[in-house]
Design a protein around this motif. Structure first.
Motif, mmCIF file in Angstrom:
data_model
loop_
_atom_site.group_PDB
_atom_site.id
_atom_site.type_symbol
_atom_site.label_atom_id
_atom_site.label_comp_id
_atom_site.label_asym_id
_atom_site.label_seq_id
_atom_site.Cartn_x
_atom_site.Cartn_y
_atom_site.Cartn_z
ATOM 1 N N LEU A 37 37.409 37.614 45.856
ATOM 2 C CA LEU A 37 36.395 36.610 45.534
ATOM 3 C C LEU A 37 35.181 36.799 46.436
ATOM 4 O O LEU A 37 35.299 36.777 47.657
ATOM 5 C CB LEU A 37 36.994 35.221 45.730
ATOM 6 C CG LEU A 37 36.150 34.029 45.323
ATOM 7 C CD1 LEU A 37 35.745 34.108 43.859
ATOM 8 C CD2 LEU A 37 36.931 32.750 45.566
ATOM 9 N N VAL A 38 34.014 37.001 45.828
ATOM 10 C CA VAL A 38 32.758 37.107 46.567
ATOM 11 C C VAL A 38 31.919 35.884 46.210
ATOM 12 O O VAL A 38 31.563 35.683 45.048
ATOM 13 C CB VAL A 38 31.990 38.413 46.230
ATOM 14 C CG1 VAL A 38 30.653 38.446 46.956
ATOM 15 C CG2 VAL A 38 32.836 39.632 46.572
ATOM 16 N N PRO A 39 31.626 35.045 47.204
ATOM 17 C CA PRO A 39 30.882 33.813 46.933
ATOM 18 C C PRO A 39 29.546 34.057 46.234
ATOM 19 O O PRO A 39 28.822 34.999 46.558
ATOM 20 C CB PRO A 39 30.679 33.210 48.318
ATOM 21 C CG PRO A 39 31.876 33.689 49.083
ATOM 22 C CD PRO A 39 32.089 35.106 48.588
ATOM 23 N N ARG A 40 29.291 33.191 45.269
ATOM 24 C CA ARG A 40 28.054 33.141 44.510
ATOM 25 C C ARG A 40 27.734 34.425 43.735
ATOM 26 O O ARG A 40 26.621 34.625 43.292
ATOM 27 C CB ARG A 40 26.879 32.722 45.412
ATOM 28 C CG ARG A 40 27.063 31.287 45.913
ATOM 29 C CD ARG A 40 26.160 30.911 47.058
ATOM 30 N NE ARG A 40 26.299 31.729 48.261
ATOM 31 C CZ ARG A 40 27.319 31.665 49.135
ATOM 32 N NH1 ARG A 40 28.310 30.840 48.914
ATOM 33 N NH2 ARG A 40 27.346 32.441 50.199
ATOM 34 N N SER A 41 28.715 35.281 43.558
ATOM 35 C CA SER A 41 28.570 36.464 42.726
ATOM 36 C C SER A 41 29.219 36.144 41.379
ATOM 37 O O SER A 41 30.449 36.033 41.288
ATOM 38 C CB SER A 41 29.259 37.669 43.379
ATOM 39 O OG SER A 41 29.376 38.724 42.447
ATOM 40 N N LEU A 45 33.443 35.462 39.918
ATOM 41 C CA LEU A 45 33.950 34.103 39.747
ATOM 42 C C LEU A 45 35.359 34.088 39.158
ATOM 43 O O LEU A 45 36.224 33.332 39.609
ATOM 44 C CB LEU A 45 32.998 33.272 38.876
ATOM 45 C CG LEU A 45 33.409 31.822 38.628
ATOM 46 C CD1 LEU A 45 33.574 31.066 39.946
ATOM 47 C CD2 LEU A 45 32.388 31.119 37.741
ATOM 48 N N GLY A 46 35.626 34.932 38.183
ATOM 49 C CA GLY A 46 36.953 34.994 37.568
ATOM 50 C C GLY A 46 38.033 35.478 38.517
ATOM 51 O O GLY A 46 39.225 35.285 38.266
ATOM 52 N N TRP A 99 33.957 30.061 46.286
ATOM 53 C CA TRP A 99 32.885 30.757 45.570
ATOM 54 C C TRP A 99 31.535 30.070 45.819
ATOM 55 O O TRP A 99 30.526 30.733 45.980
ATOM 56 C CB TRP A 99 33.196 30.810 44.072
ATOM 57 C CG TRP A 99 32.253 31.677 43.300
ATOM 58 C CD1 TRP A 99 32.300 33.042 43.173
ATOM 59 C CD2 TRP A 99 31.113 31.250 42.562
ATOM 60 N NE1 TRP A 99 31.260 33.473 42.391
ATOM 61 C CE2 TRP A 99 30.507 32.390 42.003
ATOM 62 C CE3 TRP A 99 30.546 30.005 42.313
ATOM 63 C CZ2 TRP A 99 29.365 32.331 41.218
ATOM 64 C CZ3 TRP A 99 29.407 29.947 41.530
ATOM 65 C CH2 TRP A 99 28.831 31.101 40.997
ATOM 66 N N LEU A 100 31.540 28.747 45.858
ATOM 67 C CA LEU A 100 30.295 28.003 46.073
ATOM 68 C C LEU A 100 29.831 28.008 47.525
ATOM 69 O O LEU A 100 28.633 28.138 47.801
ATOM 70 C CB LEU A 100 30.456 26.549 45.614
ATOM 71 C CG LEU A 100 30.508 26.307 44.118
ATOM 72 C CD1 LEU A 100 30.898 24.855 43.835
ATOM 73 C CD2 LEU A 100 29.171 26.648 43.476
ATOM 74 N N GLN A 104 29.449 35.187 52.805
ATOM 75 C CA GLN A 104 29.285 36.373 51.967
ATOM 76 C C GLN A 104 30.240 37.461 52.454
ATOM 77 O O GLN A 104 29.984 38.127 53.446
ATOM 78 C CB GLN A 104 27.825 36.851 52.023
ATOM 79 C CG GLN A 104 27.378 37.653 50.837
ATOM 80 C CD GLN A 104 27.534 36.901 49.511
ATOM 81 O OE1 GLN A 104 27.422 35.699 49.440
ATOM 82 N NE2 GLN A 104 27.799 37.635 48.452
ATOM 83 N N ALA A 105 31.366 37.587 51.777
ATOM 84 C CA ALA A 105 32.407 38.558 52.115
ATOM 85 C C ALA A 105 33.405 38.566 50.970
ATOM 86 O O ALA A 105 33.348 37.715 50.091
ATOM 87 C CB ALA A 105 33.113 38.159 53.415
ATOM 88 N N TYR A 106 34.306 39.535 50.996
ATOM 89 C CA TYR A 106 35.420 39.518 50.056
ATOM 90 C C TYR A 106 36.487 38.593 50.625
ATOM 91 O O TYR A 106 36.990 38.836 51.715
ATOM 92 C CB TYR A 106 36.000 40.921 49.850
ATOM 93 C CG TYR A 106 35.228 41.761 48.864
ATOM 94 C CD1 TYR A 106 35.585 41.766 47.521
ATOM 95 C CD2 TYR A 106 34.158 42.542 49.266
ATOM 96 C CE1 TYR A 106 34.880 42.525 46.596
ATOM 97 C CE2 TYR A 106 33.448 43.302 48.356
ATOM 98 C CZ TYR A 106 33.813 43.296 47.030
ATOM 99 O OH TYR A 106 33.120 44.046 46.124
#
Length: 179
Positions: A37-41, A45-46, A99-100, A104-106
């Protein structure tokens, strides 16, 4: 099939799945972690549904596996319906919150889900007002209460965001489903 045997079989399948995915990840130089999961990407999102199944190393998996299986088994004591709704609530709410609001990272690993079940278990017994579940809540709070430190930022490579939002999601799931 007796209930305990059915539950243990389910947990064994979950454990096997996580171990197989980690083995594939090790052999492919962590190539599966692109599904973290990468935030705001928007394309990521899925991955709120895949990120918890991925780990950075076998050690990372092992630190999550035992508490995950234990907390899943304890959560199963509320019944399959409550367990399923709780699990979906934790996956979706924690994943969307990371996500929100996450760095910023995996973000990968089952620890956010572990914290979600922890939140559910700590509050669920008191919401249900049933003695066996209250006993579970008290024991989990006493034996694992130290986990709460994990919702605070510590090391840059640890997603405290997943811990924090997982825990909050578990509390919400207890409020919604533990009755």
């Amino acid at each position: 099939m007796p209930l305990l045997k059915k539950q243990l079989r389910f947990l064994a399948i979950v454990a096997a799945l996580l171990i197989i995915l980690e083995a594939i990840n090790v052999v492919t130089a962590n190539s599966l972690n692109q599904f973290g999961l990468v935030p705001r990407s928007l394309p990521h999102l899925g991955y709120i549904f895949t990120a918890p199944f991925l780990h950075g190393s076998p050690t990372h998996l092992m630190t999550n596996l035992i508490p995950l299986l234990l907390f899943m088994w304890l959560s199963l004591q509320w019944g399959t319906r409550t367990f399923t709704l709780t699990t979906l609530t934790i996956f979706v709410l924690a994943g969307i919150a990371v996500w929100l609001f996450g760095r910023q990272a995996y973000h990968i690993g089952a620890s956010g889900i572990v914290y979600g079940y922890f939140g559910f278990l700590v509050l669920g017994g008191f919401i249900s007002k049933k003695i066996p579940y209250i006993i579970i809540s008290v024991l989990v709070a006493i034996l694992y209460g130290g986990m709460l430190v994990g919702v605070l930022p510590s090391k840059s490579f640890i997603s405290f965001e997943y811990h924090l939002f997982g825990f909050i999601s578990g509390l919400i799931a207890a409020w919604a489903w533990a009755r």
